[in-house]
Enzyme design. Structure first.
Site, PDB file in Angstrom:
ATOM      1  N   SER A  48      44.120  -8.471  46.614  1.00  0.00           N
ATOM      2  CA  SER A  48      42.940  -9.146  46.052  1.00  0.00           C
ATOM      3  C   SER A  48      41.986  -8.114  45.450  1.00  0.00           C
ATOM      4  O   SER A  48      41.098  -8.457  44.670  1.00  0.00           O
ATOM      5  CB  SER A  48      42.224  -9.963  47.132  1.00  0.00           C
ATOM      6  OG  SER A  48      42.028  -9.199  48.310  1.00  0.00           O
ATOM      7  N   ASP A  86      48.874  -4.200  51.525  1.00  0.00           N
ATOM      8  CA  ASP A  86      49.477  -5.353  50.837  1.00  0.00           C
ATOM      9  C   ASP A  86      50.432  -4.877  49.742  1.00  0.00           C
ATOM     10  O   ASP A  86      50.021  -4.165  48.818  1.00  0.00           O
ATOM     11  CB  ASP A  86      48.339  -6.169  50.198  1.00  0.00           C
ATOM     12  CG  ASP A  86      48.651  -7.640  50.117  1.00  0.00           C
ATOM     13  OD1 ASP A  86      49.739  -8.046  50.563  1.00  0.00           O
ATOM     14  OD2 ASP A  86      47.790  -8.383  49.619  1.00  0.00           O
ATOM     15  N   LYS A 116      52.146  -5.960  54.224  1.00  0.00           N
ATOM     16  CA  LYS A 116      52.221  -7.428  54.101  1.00  0.00           C
ATOM     17  C   LYS A 116      52.961  -7.743  52.810  1.00  0.00           C
ATOM     18  O   LYS A 116      52.809  -7.008  51.822  1.00  0.00           O
ATOM     19  CB  LYS A 116      50.824  -8.051  54.061  1.00  0.00           C
ATOM     20  CG  LYS A 116      50.840  -9.563  53.801  1.00  0.00           C
ATOM     21  CD  LYS A 116      49.480 -10.207  53.969  1.00  0.00           C
ATOM     22  CE  LYS A 116      48.623 -10.182  52.736  1.00  0.00           C
ATOM     23  NZ  LYS A 116      49.189 -10.830  51.545  1.00  0.00           N
ATOM     24  N   GLU A 185      48.047 -19.246  53.945  1.00  0.00           N
ATOM     25  CA  GLU A 185      46.920 -19.458  53.017  1.00  0.00           C
ATOM     26  C   GLU A 185      46.963 -20.871  52.440  1.00  0.00           C
ATOM     27  O   GLU A 185      47.998 -21.306  51.911  1.00  0.00           O
ATOM     28  CB  GLU A 185      46.983 -18.409  51.897  1.00  0.00           C
ATOM     29  CG  GLU A 185      45.835 -18.538  50.902  1.00  0.00           C
ATOM     30  CD  GLU A 185      45.657 -17.314  50.001  1.00  0.00           C
ATOM     31  OE1 GLU A 185      46.331 -16.283  50.223  1.00  0.00           O
ATOM     32  OE2 GLU A 185      44.826 -17.407  49.075  1.00  0.00           O
TER      33      GLU A 185
HETATM   34  O1  KIV Z   1      45.115  -9.957  49.076  1.00  0.00           O
HETATM   35  C1  KIV Z   1      44.476 -10.536  49.972  1.00  0.00           C
HETATM   36  O2  KIV Z   1      43.285 -10.298  50.188  1.00  0.00           O
HETATM   37  C2  KIV Z   1      45.175 -11.539  50.764  1.00  0.00           C
HETATM   38  C3  KIV Z   1      44.350 -12.387  51.661  1.00  0.00           C
HETATM   39  C4  KIV Z   1      43.692 -13.448  50.860  1.00  0.00           C
HETATM   40  C5  KIV Z   1      45.143 -12.945  52.775  1.00  0.00           C
HETATM   41  O3  KIV Z   1      46.354 -11.674  50.655  1.00  0.00           O
END
Ligand code: KIV
Length: 277
Positions: A48, A86, A116, A185
């Site tokens: 994000s 992420d 993730k 989500e």
């Molecule tokens: O990238 C992110 O911040 C996310 C969250 C919204 C779970 O994947």
């Protein structure tokens, strides 16, 4: 009491005892420190950041180098929270080798504790390969922003029985593949509650109701720093953007009127030294 670094076993224990798990995004050193000081269990360096830090319209353009850069900064700041990096779009879909190699970069280069990745049952073999290589994986199902176009937009997922069953199967498959937790989500709260009951690993909700094992929000939404849009599931705890804007306007006015800097912000020089200039 001495604070200890949060571990996967701690998160698992919270699931067992029913104590809620907290997760917050952070993208830089300063925020990493603040989130860590607030004793949030886990920090997600989310992709994000593409939208809230880099100004893209979606998370799709975010690269591995972007992620590693921001993860390194957060890891320098946060000492106790468990840090999840992420994996960006196309860093884990092309081949298993690439996925494992990129996951390894989050651990070796950035100092994250885990990664993730987004996707359901179709990603279970990738999760397994990364976990088998020694990297803990947090899964992410429901509204998966990297593939929002495929989902026809940013919509709540699993609203009918058929798609809800698919999400339940995905959750089971990802747990089976070795994921240590799962972000859900934008799914109905009843479905999130059922998945949470069925799984042995913790579920972390964002727009998934109160019955998940934990909750995550995007930091910029929580503190009111991102003004382009605010999803329904966000609770804004402080509205920083107008306060920061006001401080900046005051600074500009102070400089323009000569009110800043004052003597208290300036460095003195002895008069006799000044005379020699
Ligand atoms: O990238 C992110 O911040 C996310 C969250 C919204 C779970 O994947």
């Amino acid at each position: 009491m001495d604070r200890k670094k949060v571990t996967i076993a701690d998160l698992q224990e919270k699931k067992k005892t029913g104590e809620k798990i907290t997760m917050m995004t952070a993208y830089d050193y300063t925020t990493g420190i603040l989130v860590d000081q607030a004793e949030i269990d886990t920090i997600l360096v989310g992709d994000s950041l593409g939208m809230v830090m880099l100004g893209y319209d979606s998370t799709v353009p975010v690269t591995m180098d972007d992620m590693i850069h921001h993860c390194k900064a957060v890891c320098r700041g946060a000492k106790y929270s468990f840090i999840i990096g992420d994996m960006p779009f196309m860093s884990y879909q092309v081949s298993i080798e690439k996925a494992v190699e990129n996951a390894g970069r989050f651990i070796k280069k950035a100092g994250c504790d885990s990664v993730k990745l987004e996707g359901g049952s179709e990603m279970a073999h990738v999760v397994k390969a990364i976990v088998d290589a020694g990297v803990p994986v947090c899964a992410h199902i429901g509204l998966t922003p990297q593939t929002a176009t495929k989902l026809s937009g940013f919509k709540v997922q699993g609203k009918d029985a058929e798609s809800a069953k698919e999400l339940l199967k995905s959750a089971r498959d990802l747990e089976e593949a070795g994921a240590f937790c799962i972000v859900m989500e934008c799914i109905p709260d009843l479905l999130a509650a059922k998945i949470t009951r069925e799984l042995n690993i913790p579920t972390i909700g964002i727009g998934a109701g109160k019955d998940c094992d934990g909750q995550v929000l995007v930091y910029h939404d929580l503190v009111g720093l991102f003004e382009r849009f605010t999803p329904k599931f966000v609770k804004q705890y402080i509205n920083l953007a107008p306060m920061i804007r006001e401080a900046l306007i005051q600074f500009r006015e102070d400089v323009e009127t000569g009110a800043f800097p004052g003597p208290e912000h300036s460095f003195a020089m002895k008069e006799e030294e000044a005379k020699k200039l």
